[in-house]
Write a protein that holds these residues in place. Structure first.
Motif, PDB file in Angstrom:
ATOM      1  N   ALA A 217       6.793   2.843   5.517  1.00 50.87           N
ATOM      2  CA  ALA A 217       5.740   3.861   5.470  1.00 50.87           C
ATOM      3  C   ALA A 217       4.559   3.361   4.649  1.00 50.87           C
ATOM      4  O   ALA A 217       3.397   3.496   5.054  1.00 50.87           O
ATOM      5  N   GLY A 218       4.844   2.758   3.494  1.00 45.00           N
ATOM      6  CA  GLY A 218       3.770   2.200   2.666  1.00 45.00           C
ATOM      7  C   GLY A 218       3.053   1.064   3.363  1.00 45.00           C
ATOM      8  O   GLY A 218       1.828   0.945   3.276  1.00 45.00           O
ATOM      9  N   ALA A 219       3.813   0.236   4.072  1.00 45.75           N
ATOM     10  CA  ALA A 219       3.196  -0.865   4.827  1.00 45.75           C
ATOM     11  C   ALA A 219       2.292  -0.323   5.926  1.00 45.75           C
ATOM     12  O   ALA A 219       1.192  -0.839   6.152  1.00 45.75           O
ATOM     13  N   ASN A 220       2.741   0.736   6.602  1.00 49.51           N
ATOM     14  CA  ASN A 220       1.930   1.330   7.665  1.00 49.51           C
ATOM     15  C   ASN A 220       0.607   1.859   7.119  1.00 49.51           C
ATOM     16  O   ASN A 220      -0.458   1.622   7.681  1.00 49.51           O
ATOM     17  N   VAL A 221       0.669   2.570   5.999  1.00 51.08           N
ATOM     18  CA  VAL A 221      -0.544   3.111   5.379  1.00 51.08           C
ATOM     19  C   VAL A 221      -1.451   1.968   4.919  1.00 51.08           C
ATOM     20  O   VAL A 221      -2.652   1.951   5.212  1.00 51.08           O
ATOM     21  N   SER A 222      -0.882   1.004   4.220  1.00 49.19           N
ATOM     22  CA  SER A 222      -1.678  -0.102   3.670  1.00 49.19           C
ATOM     23  C   SER A 222      -2.306  -0.956   4.775  1.00 49.19           C
ATOM     24  O   SER A 222      -3.498  -1.260   4.734  1.00 49.19           O
ATOM     25  N   LEU A 223      -1.477  -1.351   5.745  1.00 45.89           N
ATOM     26  CA  LEU A 223      -1.996  -2.177   6.835  1.00 45.89           C
ATOM     27  C   LEU A 223      -3.083  -1.444   7.614  1.00 45.89           C
ATOM     28  O   LEU A 223      -4.115  -2.028   7.941  1.00 45.89           O
ATOM     29  N   SER A 224      -2.829  -0.186   7.924  1.00 47.21           N
ATOM     30  CA  SER A 224      -3.802   0.583   8.711  1.00 47.21           C
ATOM     31  C   SER A 224      -5.123   0.714   7.962  1.00 47.21           C
ATOM     32  O   SER A 224      -6.194   0.491   8.535  1.00 47.21           O
ATOM     33  N   LEU A 225      -5.065   1.054   6.693  1.00 45.53           N
ATOM     34  CA  LEU A 225      -6.291   1.234   5.921  1.00 45.53           C
ATOM     35  C   LEU A 225      -7.056  -0.076   5.782  1.00 45.53           C
ATOM     36  O   LEU A 225      -8.231  -0.170   6.154  1.00 45.53           O
ATOM     37  N   VAL A 226      -6.398  -1.096   5.288  1.00 51.47           N
ATOM     38  CA  VAL A 226      -7.075  -2.365   5.018  1.00 51.47           C
ATOM     39  C   VAL A 226      -7.538  -3.039   6.305  1.00 51.47           C
ATOM     40  O   VAL A 226      -8.697  -3.462   6.422  1.00 51.47           O
TER      41      VAL A 226
END
Length: 127
Positions: free
Chosen positions: A100-109
């Motif tokens: 979930a954190g990877a999804n948020v981080s990857l999507s944002l960045v």
């Protein structure tokens, strides 16, 4: 007429999103929402590119209706924050905190980077 252009563009963008995210899911699996991530990165790049190309000093001064069709219609229908949100919440519900954190981080960045790269590409084309 503007509403019709956005609606038609949105329909085309939605079909493109369905096709693209399905293709990515078939290629990489569904344990991580790569289809949504890729769709949002591509859509971010395209909206940045169109925004730069449509600037008054740009090479392609697009009329308002073309910008509405491309940016609000196609890009708006193609990218999908609601799917991103649901997939992230589902990962959290399933205890997949790291994913979930990877999804948020990857999507944002990556989406911000893709939008910036689209703007840079548009500025280069405008020269």
């Amino acid at each position: 007429m503007d509403v019709l252009l956005v609606a038609v563009g949105g329909a085309l963008g939605s079909v493109g999103r369905y096709w693209c995210s399905g293709l990515v899911a078939r290629l990489f699996g569904e344990s991580f929402p790569w289809g949504t991530v890729i769709v949002n990165i591509v859509g971010s790049f395209v909206i940045g590119l169109v925004a730069a190309l449509a600037l008054p000093e740009g090479r392609f001064l697009l009329p308002t209706n073309a910008r509405l069709f491309l940016m609000f219609g196609i890009c708006g229908g193609f990218t999908t924050f609601s799917s991103f949100s649901l997939q992230t919440l589902n990962l959290l519900r399933d205890g997949e905190w790291l994913l979930a954190g990877a999804n948020v981080s990857l999507s944002l960045v990556l989406c911000l980077l893709a939008t910036w790269l689209g703007l840079v590409a548009g500025v280069i084309v405008n020269r």
